[in-house]
Design an enzyme around this catalytic site. Structure first.
Site, PDB file in Angstrom:
ATOM      1  N   SER A  54      54.837  66.008  46.942  1.00 12.56           N
ATOM      2  CA  SER A  54      55.184  65.218  48.131  1.00 12.56           C
ATOM      3  C   SER A  54      56.628  65.478  48.541  1.00 12.56           C
ATOM      4  O   SER A  54      56.949  65.545  49.729  1.00 12.56           O
ATOM      5  CB  SER A  54      54.960  63.731  47.859  1.00 12.56           C
ATOM      6  OG  SER A  54      55.888  63.286  46.899  1.00 12.56           O
TER       7      SER A  54
ATOM      8  N   ARG B   4      57.013  67.040  52.155  1.00 16.54           N
ATOM      9  CA  ARG B   4      57.601  66.149  53.167  1.00 16.54           C
ATOM     10  C   ARG B   4      58.648  66.915  53.987  1.00 16.54           C
ATOM     11  O   ARG B   4      58.616  66.929  55.212  1.00 16.54           O
ATOM     12  CB  ARG B   4      58.245  64.948  52.506  1.00 16.54           C
ATOM     13  CG  ARG B   4      59.017  64.071  53.503  1.00 16.54           C
ATOM     14  CD  ARG B   4      59.672  62.894  52.841  1.00 16.54           C
ATOM     15  NE  ARG B   4      58.690  62.027  52.220  1.00 16.54           N
ATOM     16  CZ  ARG B   4      58.481  61.952  50.918  1.00 16.54           C
ATOM     17  NH1 ARG B   4      59.200  62.685  50.098  1.00 16.54           N
ATOM     18  NH2 ARG B   4      57.577  61.144  50.429  1.00 16.54           N
TER      19      ARG B   4
ATOM     20  N   ASN C 255      58.088  68.127  57.933  1.00 20.89           N
ATOM     21  CA  ASN C 255      58.978  67.677  59.008  1.00 20.89           C
ATOM     22  C   ASN C 255      59.617  68.852  59.717  1.00 20.89           C
ATOM     23  O   ASN C 255      59.679  68.895  60.956  1.00 20.89           O
ATOM     24  CB  ASN C 255      60.053  66.770  58.436  1.00 20.89           C
ATOM     25  CG  ASN C 255      59.582  65.336  58.324  1.00 20.89           C
ATOM     26  OD1 ASN C 255      59.417  64.663  59.323  1.00 20.89           O
ATOM     27  ND2 ASN C 255      59.318  64.902  57.114  1.00 20.89           N
TER      28      ASN C 255
END
Lengths: 305, 156
Positions: free
Chosen positions: A231, A235, A239
């Site tokens: 994660s 992440r 993004n």
């Protein structure tokens, strides 16, 4: 900008492909129809070639720009550290101290153990990720086009934002993952480490119940452990990648007439302004999560109940 | 975007940068910042103390000024008293001196008078003898009558 020959889809795909350097096996049919008579190390000339190179492929653009950014960080901070004076800090030193103080504050807020390693790690993560993300501020075609012109190869793949490559973000997050494991074992001992993943979160006073719970606990804990680096890396990647795609789409509009072109200019500006927020925020989130995960690796008292 | 060896390369670069930062960047910067923090704290402390000292010094100065004024007043008063006393003493001395001079003059005078009287007496005796000689026409035996004449002179 997309040249006349390329379609929008080609343009997007071109911008999402890294400069992959790897080995193509003998007998491989290359993009132009030539057949290789022996294995050869080369730059991939299409997405398919990059795929076929297998695991031992290096994204030269990702590695290059991340190393350049890392060196920029190290050089600036090293210079500031070398010239640092106790009295009247000025210019570069003030700025660097501001960053160091901010990181130090964040670390002392989250991480309550003694470690000489965590704070410099956090500073490196924050600045490095920030600098790599910042490559986004450059208009999307500047560096790739310059590189293509320099190399004399119009088809050269060149992705300048390292954090839009999952290899970069996962490479960092898996390093953090290894650190989590290493620190866990160092702080709790190997037995404590094993216990944490077998007698947790479900725990009773009867040993035979505990023995039955081990597989269940182990599954849960391992999933939560592995979820951390995945994660963490995805992440940042997600993004940055999403932002990059929007930049690419906006860049396509530049070629679509005066009205859409000027609209694209406005959009690009607005999206860049938005990234003034996103870029430091993602760097900050990556740093904070790194500290949190490592703090959890250090926490002994909380785990033994 | 395939997962490949780039990941390992990135990982190695990451570790190298972290180690560099840990060795050459973080410790000197932090030590400088902590040293400055300490210095500022000390400076503020010292400023506080100096403020207090100043306050104390002001109080002390005021106190001393007050004392000095009081003392000056005392001294002036004493001096006035002393001056009065000196004048008084001088007056007294002058009085005494004048008294003394007066009495000395008096004594002188008296002495002069006494001497004059003595002379007069002596001369009276002689005159009386001459007068008596003249009256009696005879000479008087000085030695036989001297005692009587001296007694007569003493009675004058």
């Amino acid at each position: 900008m997309a040249s006349e020959a390329t379609t929008s889809i080609d343009y997007i795909q071109h911008h999402l492909q890294n400069m992959a350097f790897g080995q193509l096996p003998a007998g491989y049919v290359r993009y132009d129809g030539t057949v290789l008579d022996q294995p050869v190390w080369t730059l991939a000339h299409s997405s398919k070639e990059a795929m076929d190179m297998g695991f031992w492929t290096f994204h030269l653009d990702t590695l290059g720009w991340s190393v350049v950014m890392g060196i920029v960080f190290c050089a600036v901070f090293w210079l500031a550290a070398r010239r640092a004076a106790v009295t009247s800090p000025r210019g570069l030193q003030s700025f660097v101290e501001l960053v160091v103080d901010f990181v130090n504050q964040t670390v002392t807020d989250i991480f309550h153990h003694k470690s000489r390693f965590i704070a410099p790690l956090s500073l490196t993560v924050f600045c490095w990720v920030f600098l790599m993300n910042s490559m986004k501020f450059l208009p999307i075609d500047w560096l790739p086009m310059t590189a293509a012109l320099t190399a004399g190869d119009e088809h050269l793949y060149f992705k300048v934002v390292p954090t839009t490559d999952p290899n970069a973000t996962l490479g960092m997050s898996f390093t953090v993952f290894l650190l989590i494991i290493a620190f866990s074992i160092r702080e709790k001992g190997f037995l404590g480490f094993v216990k944490e993943y077998t007698l947790h979160p479900f725990h009773t006073n009867k040993w035979y119940v505990n023995a039955l719970l081990i597989p269940f606990n182990f599954t849960l804990e391992v999933i939560s452990l592995v979820a951390k680096p995945v994660s963490l890396g995805l992440r940042l990647f997600g993004n940055m990648y999403a932002g990059e795609i929007i930049f690419i789409l906006i860049a396509i509009m530049f070629g679509a007439g005066l009205v859409l072109g000027s609209l694209a200019g406005v959009l690009q500006w607005a999206w860049a302004v938005f990234h003034l927020l996103v870029i430091p925020l993602q760097a900050f989130v990556f740093m904070v999560l790194t500290i949190v995960y490592l703090a959890m690796a250090f926490d002994v008292a909380d785990e033994q109940h | 975007m395939n997962i490949n060896a780039t990941l390992i390369g990135q990982s190695i670069a990451f570790i190298v940068f972290v180690l560099f930062c840990m060795k050459y960047v973080w410790p000197p910067l932090l030590s400088v910042m902590q040293a400055r923090e300490k210095r500022i704290a000390e400076g503020l402390d010292m400023a506080d103390r100096a403020d207090k000292d100043l306050e104390l010094a002001k109080q002390k100065a005021a106190q001393q000024l007050k004392e000095a004024k009081e003392q000056a007043a005392l001294i002036v008063e004493q001096a006035n008293k002393r001056a009065g006393k000196i004048v008084e003493e001088a007056k007294l001395q002058a009085q005494e001196e004048s008294d003394r001079l007066k009495s000395a003059a008096q004594a002188d005078l008296e002495r002069e008078v006494a001497r004059a009287r003595e002379q007069l007496r002596a001369q009276v005796a002689a005159l009386a003898l001459v007068g008596a000689e003249k009256i009696l026409g005879t000479s008087i035996d000085l030695s036989s009558h001297n005692a009587m004449l001296n007694q007569l002179a003493a009675e004058l």
